[in-house]
Design an enzyme around this catalytic site. Structure first.
Site, mmCIF file in Angstrom:
data_model
loop_
_atom_site.group_PDB
_atom_site.id
_atom_site.type_symbol
_atom_site.label_atom_id
_atom_site.label_comp_id
_atom_site.label_asym_id
_atom_site.label_seq_id
_atom_site.Cartn_x
_atom_site.Cartn_y
_atom_site.Cartn_z
ATOM 1 N N ASP A 95 0.868 -1.429 0.326
ATOM 2 C CA ASP A 95 -0.087 -0.091 -0.053
ATOM 3 C C ASP A 95 0.804 1.310 -0.045
ATOM 4 O O ASP A 95 2.022 1.230 0.163
ATOM 5 C CB ASP A 95 -0.991 0.185 1.228
ATOM 6 C CG ASP A 95 -0.255 -0.685 2.501
ATOM 7 O OD1 ASP A 95 0.802 -0.517 2.541
ATOM 8 O OD2 ASP A 95 -1.049 -1.072 3.408
ATOM 9 N N ASN A 114 -7.902 -3.072 13.804
ATOM 10 C CA ASN A 114 -9.310 -3.249 13.214
ATOM 11 C C ASN A 114 -9.481 -4.539 12.372
ATOM 12 O O ASN A 114 -10.303 -5.016 11.861
ATOM 13 C CB ASN A 114 -9.989 -2.237 12.551
ATOM 14 C CG ASN A 114 -9.189 -1.810 11.323
ATOM 15 O OD1 ASN A 114 -8.347 -2.432 10.971
ATOM 16 N ND2 ASN A 114 -9.557 -0.725 10.669
ATOM 17 N N GLU A 171 -9.886 -2.166 4.791
ATOM 18 C CA GLU A 171 -10.910 -1.855 6.012
ATOM 19 C C GLU A 171 -12.027 -2.648 6.203
ATOM 20 O O GLU A 171 -12.421 -3.214 5.133
ATOM 21 C CB GLU A 171 -10.814 -0.327 6.090
ATOM 22 C CG GLU A 171 -9.632 0.282 5.915
ATOM 23 C CD GLU A 171 -8.882 0.532 7.113
ATOM 24 O OE1 GLU A 171 -8.763 -0.555 7.881
ATOM 25 O OE2 GLU A 171 -8.278 1.646 7.488
ATOM 26 N N HIS A 206 -7.391 -4.955 9.781
ATOM 27 C CA HIS A 206 -7.182 -4.972 8.353
ATOM 28 C C HIS A 206 -5.836 -5.577 7.922
ATOM 29 O O HIS A 206 -5.008 -5.770 8.962
ATOM 30 C CB HIS A 206 -7.239 -3.521 7.864
ATOM 31 C CG HIS A 206 -6.144 -2.659 8.510
ATOM 32 N ND1 HIS A 206 -6.255 -1.342 8.679
ATOM 33 C CD2 HIS A 206 -4.628 -2.893 8.949
ATOM 34 C CE1 HIS A 206 -5.089 -0.739 9.133
ATOM 35 N NE2 HIS A 206 -3.951 -1.913 9.300
HETATM 36 C C1 F6R Z 1 1.228 -1.746 6.074
HETATM 37 C C2 F6R Z 1 -0.031 -2.249 6.222
HETATM 38 C C3 F6R Z 1 -0.733 -2.355 7.528
HETATM 39 C C4 F6R Z 1 0.091 -2.783 8.692
HETATM 40 C C5 F6R Z 1 -0.950 -2.772 9.924
HETATM 41 C C6 F6R Z 1 -0.066 -3.067 11.122
HETATM 42 O O1 F6R Z 1 1.827 -1.487 4.999
HETATM 43 O O2 F6R Z 1 -0.506 -2.970 5.120
HETATM 44 O O3 F6R Z 1 -1.890 -3.415 7.298
HETATM 45 O O4 F6R Z 1 0.709 -3.929 8.322
HETATM 46 O O5 F6R Z 1 -1.551 -1.535 9.984
HETATM 47 O O6 F6R Z 1 1.038 -1.980 11.419
HETATM 48 P P1 F6R Z 1 1.818 -1.882 12.656
HETATM 49 O O7 F6R Z 1 2.944 -2.993 12.030
HETATM 50 O O8 F6R Z 1 2.423 -0.686 12.542
HETATM 51 O O9 F6R Z 1 1.064 -2.152 13.822
#
Ligand code: F6R
Length: 241
Positions: free
Chosen positions: A67, A136, A143, A138
Site C-alpha cells: 500500500d 481493526n 478496512e 485490516h
Molecule cells: C502496512 C500495512 C498495514 C500494517 C498494519 C499494522 O503496509 O499494510 O496493514 O501492517 O496496520 O501496522 P503496525 O505493524 O504498525 O502495527
C-alpha cells in the site's frame, strides 16, 4: 497454519527473517509482497544484517508493496516508498527497478489500481506475502466493510487506522485519509503468507481474526481459508490463541 510463538519482538523479527531468508534460498528470484509499519521493521533490520554478512542475496528478488498513502510523494518521510528505502532497499543489493510500491500521486487512481493488479499478474503472482494486522483486523488497507475488496483500490482509512498511524505524523490532521491498497485477491493468491504480530494491543484482534468467523468486518479472517499461512508472533500478541 503453522504458528511460531516467540518470546518477544526481537525473537519474532529473527524468526520472520529466517523464514524469508529460507524462501530466497529456495527461490532466489522470488516475488515478495512487503508490508510497512512497526511490526516488520525488526525483521528488515535482520535481513539487512544477513545481506551484509553475505548470507542473503537480493539481486534477483522482485518486490511489490501492499500500500501507499494517496497524495504523498515517494520522498515524503511518511510515504511507504520512503519507509521501504530507509528500512530495506537502500541497504541491500536489490535492483531498484524491481521494487514496486503503488503510486500515491498517480493522476488517475483508477488507472493506477489497474496497473498495479496487472503488474502483480505479470510478475507471476506473489511467492511470499508479508503481512501485519491493524487493530481493526485490516491487512494492507483492506478496512472493515460489507464485502472483501478484491482488487487494488483506493481505501478510505478507518478512524481507528488514522488514530493508530497518527503517531508517525506531527498531528492527526496530517494523516492522509486515503490510501491505495492491494486487494484481498492478490494477497490471498500469494503462494505463502507470513503474518507477523506483536504486542498485547494486538491480542484481541489476532484471536478474532484467526478463531472468529470469516467476515469482511475483520478482513484478516480470510487468512483462515488460505492453505499456507505462517503466523509468527510474540507471546503477548498470541496470548488470545
Ligand atoms: C502496512 C500495512 C498495514 C500494517 C498494519 C499494522 O503496509 O499494510 O496493514 O501492517 O496496520 O501496522 P503496525 O505493524 O504498525 O502495527
Amino acid at each position: 497454519m503453522r504458528i511460531y510463538r516467540e518470546d518477544d519482538y526481537c525473537a519474532m523479527s529473527r524468526r520472520g527473517a529466517d523464514i524469508l531468508a529460507a524462501q530466497l534460498l529456495l527461490r532466489p528470484d522470488s516475488v515478495l509482497g512487503l508490508a510497512t509499519g512497526v511490526t516488520p521493521m525488526g525483521m528488515y533490520r535482520e535481513l539487512v544484517e544477513k545481506n551484509h554478512r553475505g548470507e542473503l542475496d537480493f539481486s534477483r528478488v522482485r518486490t511489490v508493496n501492499l500500500d501507499e498513502y494517496v497524495g504523498l510523494a515517494p520522498d515524503h518521510e511518511q510515504s511507504y516508498r520512503y519507509f521501504m528505502q530507509r528500512n530495506l532497499f537502500d541497504h541491500v543489493n536489490i535492483n531498484p527497478d524491481a521494487t514496486h510500491v503503488p503510486d500515491g500521486r498517480a493522476r488517475c487512481m483508477a488507472a493506477e489500481c489497474r496497473r498495479y493488479d496487472q503488474l502483480i499478474e505479470d510478475l507471476g503472482g506473489i511467492d511470499l506475502q508479508v503481512l501485519g494486522i491493524g487493530r481493526n483486523g485490516h491487512i494492507g488497507f483492506n478496512e472493515p466493510g460489507d464485502e472483501f475488496p478484491l482488487g487494488t483500490h483506493v481505501a478510505e482509512l478507518a478512524d481507528s487506522t488514522i488514530d493508530a498511524n497518527a503517531r508517525f505524523f506531527a498531528s492527526r490532521d496530517q494523516v492522509p485519509r486515503k490510501a491505495l491498497s492491494m486487494g484481498i485477491r492478490s494477497i490471498f493468491q500469494a503462494r505463502r503468507i507470513l503474518l507477523m504480530v506483536s504486542g498485547r494491543e494486538k491480542a484481541d484482534i489476532v484471536a478474532a481474526a484467526l478463531k472468529g468467523p470469516v467476515t469482511p468486518r475483520v478482513t484478516a479472517s480470510v487468512l483462515q481459508l488460505h492453505p499456507d499461512v505462517i503466523l509468527v508472533g510474540d507471546r503477548e500478541a498470541l496470548s488470545g490463541l
